[in-house]
Design a protein around this motif. Structure first.
Motif, mmCIF file in Angstrom:
data_model
loop_
_atom_site.group_PDB
_atom_site.id
_atom_site.type_symbol
_atom_site.label_atom_id
_atom_site.label_comp_id
_atom_site.label_asym_id
_atom_site.label_seq_id
_atom_site.Cartn_x
_atom_site.Cartn_y
_atom_site.Cartn_z
ATOM 1 N N LYS A 199 1.566 -3.088 0.799
ATOM 2 C CA LYS A 199 2.306 -4.149 0.105
ATOM 3 C C LYS A 199 1.843 -5.567 0.421
ATOM 4 O O LYS A 199 2.449 -6.529 -0.058
ATOM 5 C CB LYS A 199 3.802 -4.049 0.474
ATOM 6 N N PHE A 200 0.796 -5.726 1.231
ATOM 7 C CA PHE A 200 0.449 -7.066 1.712
ATOM 8 C C PHE A 200 0.071 -8.018 0.586
ATOM 9 O O PHE A 200 0.184 -9.232 0.730
ATOM 10 C CB PHE A 200 -0.685 -6.981 2.738
ATOM 11 N N MET A 201 -0.380 -7.492 -0.551
ATOM 12 C CA MET A 201 -0.783 -8.375 -1.646
ATOM 13 C C MET A 201 0.409 -9.083 -2.282
ATOM 14 O O MET A 201 0.340 -10.259 -2.622
ATOM 15 C CB MET A 201 -1.526 -7.582 -2.718
ATOM 16 N N GLU A 202 1.527 -8.360 -2.423
ATOM 17 C CA GLU A 202 2.673 -8.962 -3.115
ATOM 18 C C GLU A 202 3.800 -9.407 -2.190
ATOM 19 O O GLU A 202 4.605 -10.263 -2.563
ATOM 20 C CB GLU A 202 3.238 -7.994 -4.162
ATOM 21 N N ASP A 203 3.891 -8.843 -0.982
ATOM 22 C CA ASP A 203 4.986 -9.194 -0.058
ATOM 23 C C ASP A 203 4.425 -9.913 1.157
ATOM 24 O O ASP A 203 3.687 -9.329 1.949
ATOM 25 C CB ASP A 203 5.745 -7.926 0.366
ATOM 26 N N HIS A 204 4.809 -11.191 1.315
ATOM 27 C CA HIS A 204 4.193 -12.038 2.331
ATOM 28 C C HIS A 204 5.160 -12.483 3.413
ATOM 29 O O HIS A 204 4.752 -13.189 4.333
ATOM 30 C CB HIS A 204 3.587 -13.297 1.673
ATOM 31 N N ASN A 205 6.438 -12.135 3.296
ATOM 32 C CA ASN A 205 7.392 -12.602 4.315
ATOM 33 C C ASN A 205 8.146 -11.430 4.930
ATOM 34 O O ASN A 205 8.242 -10.341 4.353
ATOM 35 C CB ASN A 205 8.368 -13.624 3.719
ATOM 36 N N VAL A 206 8.680 -11.689 6.107
ATOM 37 C CA VAL A 206 9.345 -10.645 6.898
ATOM 38 C C VAL A 206 10.533 -10.060 6.148
ATOM 39 O O VAL A 206 10.769 -8.838 6.184
ATOM 40 C CB VAL A 206 9.795 -11.226 8.256
ATOM 41 N N GLU A 207 11.294 -10.908 5.451
ATOM 42 C CA GLU A 207 12.510 -10.445 4.783
ATOM 43 C C GLU A 207 12.216 -9.359 3.745
ATOM 44 O O GLU A 207 13.009 -8.432 3.562
ATOM 45 C CB GLU A 207 13.240 -11.626 4.115
ATOM 46 N N SER A 208 11.090 -9.461 3.072
ATOM 47 C CA SER A 208 10.730 -8.438 2.082
ATOM 48 C C SER A 208 10.624 -7.067 2.737
ATOM 49 O O SER A 208 11.090 -6.050 2.197
ATOM 50 C CB SER A 208 9.397 -8.795 1.420
ATOM 51 N N TYR A 209 10.020 -7.036 3.915
ATOM 52 C CA TYR A 209 9.825 -5.759 4.606
ATOM 53 C C TYR A 209 11.114 -5.252 5.239
ATOM 54 O O TYR A 209 11.380 -4.044 5.249
ATOM 55 C CB TYR A 209 8.715 -5.898 5.654
ATOM 56 N N THR A 210 11.945 -6.156 5.752
ATOM 57 C CA THR A 210 13.195 -5.700 6.367
ATOM 58 C C THR A 210 14.139 -5.131 5.314
ATOM 59 O O THR A 210 14.906 -4.209 5.599
ATOM 60 C CB THR A 210 13.885 -6.836 7.152
ATOM 61 N N ARG A 211 14.059 -5.654 4.093
ATOM 62 C CA ARG A 211 14.864 -5.070 3.010
ATOM 63 C C ARG A 211 14.399 -3.652 2.702
ATOM 64 O O ARG A 211 15.219 -2.744 2.528
ATOM 65 C CB ARG A 211 14.779 -5.951 1.748
ATOM 66 N N MET A 212 13.086 -3.458 2.653
ATOM 67 C CA MET A 212 12.555 -2.117 2.368
ATOM 68 C C MET A 212 12.858 -1.144 3.501
ATOM 69 O O MET A 212 13.089 0.040 3.276
ATOM 70 C CB MET A 212 11.043 -2.196 2.124
ATOM 71 N N LEU A 213 12.878 -1.662 4.730
ATOM 72 C CA LEU A 213 13.122 -0.814 5.895
ATOM 73 C C LEU A 213 14.613 -0.683 6.216
ATOM 74 O O LEU A 213 15.003 0.169 7.023
ATOM 75 C CB LEU A 213 12.400 -1.403 7.119
ATOM 76 N N ILE A 257 -9.784 -15.864 -5.235
ATOM 77 C CA ILE A 257 -9.104 -15.173 -4.139
ATOM 78 C C ILE A 257 -7.691 -15.715 -3.949
ATOM 79 O O ILE A 257 -6.751 -14.959 -3.707
ATOM 80 C CB ILE A 257 -9.910 -15.311 -2.828
ATOM 81 N N ALA A 258 -7.537 -17.037 -4.064
ATOM 82 C CA ALA A 258 -6.225 -17.669 -3.868
ATOM 83 C C ALA A 258 -5.187 -17.075 -4.814
ATOM 84 O O ALA A 258 -4.087 -16.683 -4.385
ATOM 85 C CB ALA A 258 -6.340 -19.179 -4.091
ATOM 86 N N TYR A 259 -5.507 -16.974 -6.077
ATOM 87 C CA TYR A 259 -4.536 -16.451 -7.047
ATOM 88 C C TYR A 259 -4.347 -14.945 -6.894
ATOM 89 O O TYR A 259 -3.250 -14.418 -7.086
ATOM 90 C CB TYR A 259 -4.967 -16.827 -8.468
ATOM 91 N N GLU A 260 -5.402 -14.248 -6.499
ATOM 92 C CA GLU A 260 -5.321 -12.801 -6.283
ATOM 93 C C GLU A 260 -4.343 -12.475 -5.153
ATOM 94 O O GLU A 260 -3.623 -11.482 -5.206
ATOM 95 C CB GLU A 260 -6.722 -12.270 -5.947
ATOM 96 N N PHE A 261 -4.294 -13.354 -4.140
ATOM 97 C CA PHE A 261 -3.431 -13.125 -2.976
ATOM 98 C C PHE A 261 -2.094 -13.868 -3.068
ATOM 99 O O PHE A 261 -1.370 -13.954 -2.087
ATOM 100 C CB PHE A 261 -4.164 -13.510 -1.685
ATOM 101 N N GLY A 262 -1.790 -14.397 -4.238
ATOM 102 C CA GLY A 262 -0.464 -14.956 -4.462
ATOM 103 C C GLY A 262 -0.246 -16.374 -3.993
ATOM 104 O O GLY A 262 0.903 -16.812 -3.860
ATOM 105 N N PHE A 263 -1.306 -17.137 -3.731
ATOM 106 C CA PHE A 263 -1.150 -18.551 -3.364
ATOM 107 C C PHE A 263 -0.953 -19.370 -4.629
ATOM 108 O O PHE A 263 -1.531 -19.068 -5.674
ATOM 109 C CB PHE A 263 -2.375 -19.042 -2.584
#
Length: 288
Positions: A199-213, A257-263
């Motif tokens: 998920k690293f391409m679309e989810d960049h913050n801790v809260e995204s992962y804690t919701r999934m977990l 690369i910037a847009y591919e990685f969500g910047f």
């Protein structure tokens, strides 16, 4: 427009011995393909390399590592590699598909339990003392002997030897780098590592992962620091930087690369990269 560097990908050959077998072993000096390839390449499977003789460097992603006796290299699928050999390399390569272990243990997180795989903040290699190296070679010799007389139940015996070797290597790695060696710290940590790979391409913050977990950010940070020495956000950053560097190998533009990685724009991408690496993407590419 920047030219694109083509990176070869080597895939596992599961039917090399007739019936399906998702692990193989060989002497490095006799394999002419992905082992010792001096061009940029990657593997779609796991590999552990045991160096007995030789010198030079082995580059894995952005990390250039010295080849010397009793050195062990750990590689995970998708890492960018290149060999630069000065003196002939001799040793063993052991490589396998994840399903060789996953299907048997019914555990999708199994290979995330070992410190040396899917590693982007600690070394992908270690040099160990002679008695430890000899113990590893003993297990490799047993695997090699079984390949010389394959039987219907050989995959079970080989799997048990691989499992023993992985655990022993995890102990040695923990001793060399003074890290947690327990392979059963907490299931949520392994789940986080697995999610991060996907998920690293679309989810960049801790809260995204804690919701999934379904756990709290505080708890995730606690178990991340316990096992990796990094916060959860640092692990996310390291993973993204590791993947961005792979893209820079292929000469994509910073904007692409910037847009591919969500910047939101290239300037934010440049600031993020420089903060984490101390250099700009352009300087990093030039240094490569």
């Amino acid at each position: 427009m920047a030219s694109v560097t083509k990176i070869k990908t080597y895939h596992f050959l599961p039917y090399k011995y007739g019936s399906e077998l998702l692990l193989d072993i060989g002497r490095m000096e006799t394999l002419n393909h992905f082992v010792l390839d001096s061009t940029l390449h990657q593997l779609s499977f796991y590999e552990i390399l045991f160096i007995e003789e030789g010198s030079g460097t082995f580059t894995l992603d952005e990390n250039k590592m010295t080849i010397s006796p009793r050195t062990i290299f750990f590689t995970s699928p998708g890492q960018i590699r290149r060999w630069d050999i000065e003196k002939q390399i001799k040793g063993y390569t052991l490589f396998f598909e994840k399903d060789f272990l996953h299907l048997f243990f019914s555990d999708e997180l199994f290979l995330y339990r070992f410190q040396y795989f899917h590693q982007y903040s600690r070394p992908n290699e270690m040099q160990i003392e002679e008695t430890h190296f000899e113990k590893c070679l003993g297990l490799l010799h047993e695997i090699e002997r079984e390949f010389g007389q394959l039987q219907n139940d050989s995959n079970h015996l080989i799997r048990s030897l691989l499992y023993q070797l992985l655990v022993v290597l995890n102990r040695y790695y923990a001793g060399v780098y003074d890290v947690q060696r327990d392979t059963y710290v907490h299931a949520d940590f392994y789940r986080f590592r697995s999610l991060l790979e996907k998920k690293f391409m679309e989810d960049h913050n801790v809260e995204s992962y804690t919701r999934m977990l379904n756990i709290s950010p505080g708890f995730l940070n606690k178990i991340c620091r316990q096992f990796s020495g990094l916060s959860a956000q640092q692990m996310i950053h390291y993973k993204r930087i590791s993947e961005i560097k792979k893209e820079l190998y292929q000469n994509k533009s910073a904007k692409e690369i910037a847009y591919e990685f969500g910047f939101s724009d290239p300037s934010n991408f440049n600031r993020f990269f420089k903060k984490l690496t101390g250099t700009t993407p352009q300087q990093y590419r030039k240094n490569m």
